[in-house]
Design an enzyme around this catalytic site. Sequence first.
Site, short mmCIF file in Angstrom:
data_model
loop_
_atom_site.label_atom_id
_atom_site.label_comp_id
_atom_site.label_asym_id
_atom_site.label_seq_id
_atom_site.Cartn_x
_atom_site.Cartn_y
_atom_site.Cartn_z
CB SER A 84 -0.90 0.03 1.23
OG SER A 84 -1.75 -1.10 1.26
N1 SAH Z 1 -0.86 -4.87 4.06
C1 SAH Z 1 -0.14 -5.15 2.82
C2 SAH Z 1 -0.96 -4.74 1.62
C3 SAH Z 1 -0.98 -5.83 0.61
S1 SAH Z 1 -2.20 -5.69 -0.65
C4 SAH Z 1 1.26 -4.56 2.82
O1 SAH Z 1 1.57 -3.82 3.77
O2 SAH Z 1 2.04 -4.85 1.93
C5 SAH Z 1 -3.53 -6.68 0.00
C6 SAH Z 1 -3.24 -8.12 0.26
O3 SAH Z 1 -4.47 -8.73 0.66
C7 SAH Z 1 -2.75 -8.93 -0.95
O4 SAH Z 1 -1.53 -9.52 -0.64
C8 SAH Z 1 -3.85 -9.98 -1.16
O5 SAH Z 1 -3.36 -11.24 -1.59
C9 SAH Z 1 -4.45 -10.07 0.24
N2 SAH Z 1 -5.82 -10.60 0.30
C10 SAH Z 1 -6.86 -10.36 -0.53
N3 SAH Z 1 -7.94 -11.06 -0.13
C11 SAH Z 1 -7.57 -11.75 0.98
C12 SAH Z 1 -8.24 -12.68 1.85
N4 SAH Z 1 -9.50 -13.07 1.65
N5 SAH Z 1 -7.54 -13.20 2.88
C13 SAH Z 1 -6.24 -12.86 3.11
N6 SAH Z 1 -5.56 -12.00 2.32
C14 SAH Z 1 -6.21 -11.45 1.28
#
Ligand code: SAH
Length: 216
Positions: A65
């Site tokens: 993000s």
């Molecule tokens: N907090 C992260 C942001 C990553 S983007 C960071 O600091 O880098 C969002 C993430 O949510 C992705 O890696 C995606 O695979 C995950 N995601 C999406 N749906 C999900 C679910 N149902 N359960 C767990 N993770 C999920």
Amino acid sequence: MQEESYRHKGLRQKLVASLRKKGITDERALAAMDVVPRHFFLDSAFADLAYDDKALPIEREQTISQPYTVAFQTQLLEVKKRDRILEIGTGSGYQAAILGTMGARVFTVERQEQLYHQAKKLLAEMNFSNIRCYFRDGTKGLPEFAPYDKILVTAGATEVPQALLDQLKIGGWLVIPLGRRSQKMMRIIKKTENEYVEEDWGDFRFVPFIGGTEPE
Ligand code: SAH
């Protein structure tokens, strides 16, 4: 793990100053962002961009993000030392590292096995003993360690999973971006077992929240 240098430290200070200018006031969140090396969470090809206020690609077509979004979500959580926080969407692990640096007990779940493995390894190398990673479908939460003081969803959801509301403490809250093409940042406060107050904190854009898991 990549190298840390004075140059990175300087770039981080500039980033934090820019987040302050953009309206972030949570000094503890800013202090955490000042010390956590964001470039550790990126492929070395993107290391030079790590301290721009931009979302960047990670593996599996996901993103780390934007720093402003991390700061904004962290501020909405009003993190207290020893809070039990469930994060859905570990991704790179950066957001978890910010919460961990602030002294929270962090449980973070990721549906992409590859991202789960990478983040778990990196956070262990960085000696975060207060962050636990799980390879799970976050639509179901993480019931075995519930209830949580706060829950944070870092992917764009189209509805609020009941499991997440159920796993919150009374008086706790869920921060979740809601919407299809772009998302409203919602903070949902659990007042009693079945009464909630919803706050809308404005527009953001996230990768989609998807049910099920993806093996490596
Ligand atoms: N907090 C992260 C942001 C990553 S983007 C960071 O600091 O880098 C969002 C993430 O949510 C992705 O890696 C995606 O695979 C995950 N995601 C999406 N749906 C999900 C679910 N149902 N359960 C767990 N993770 C999920």
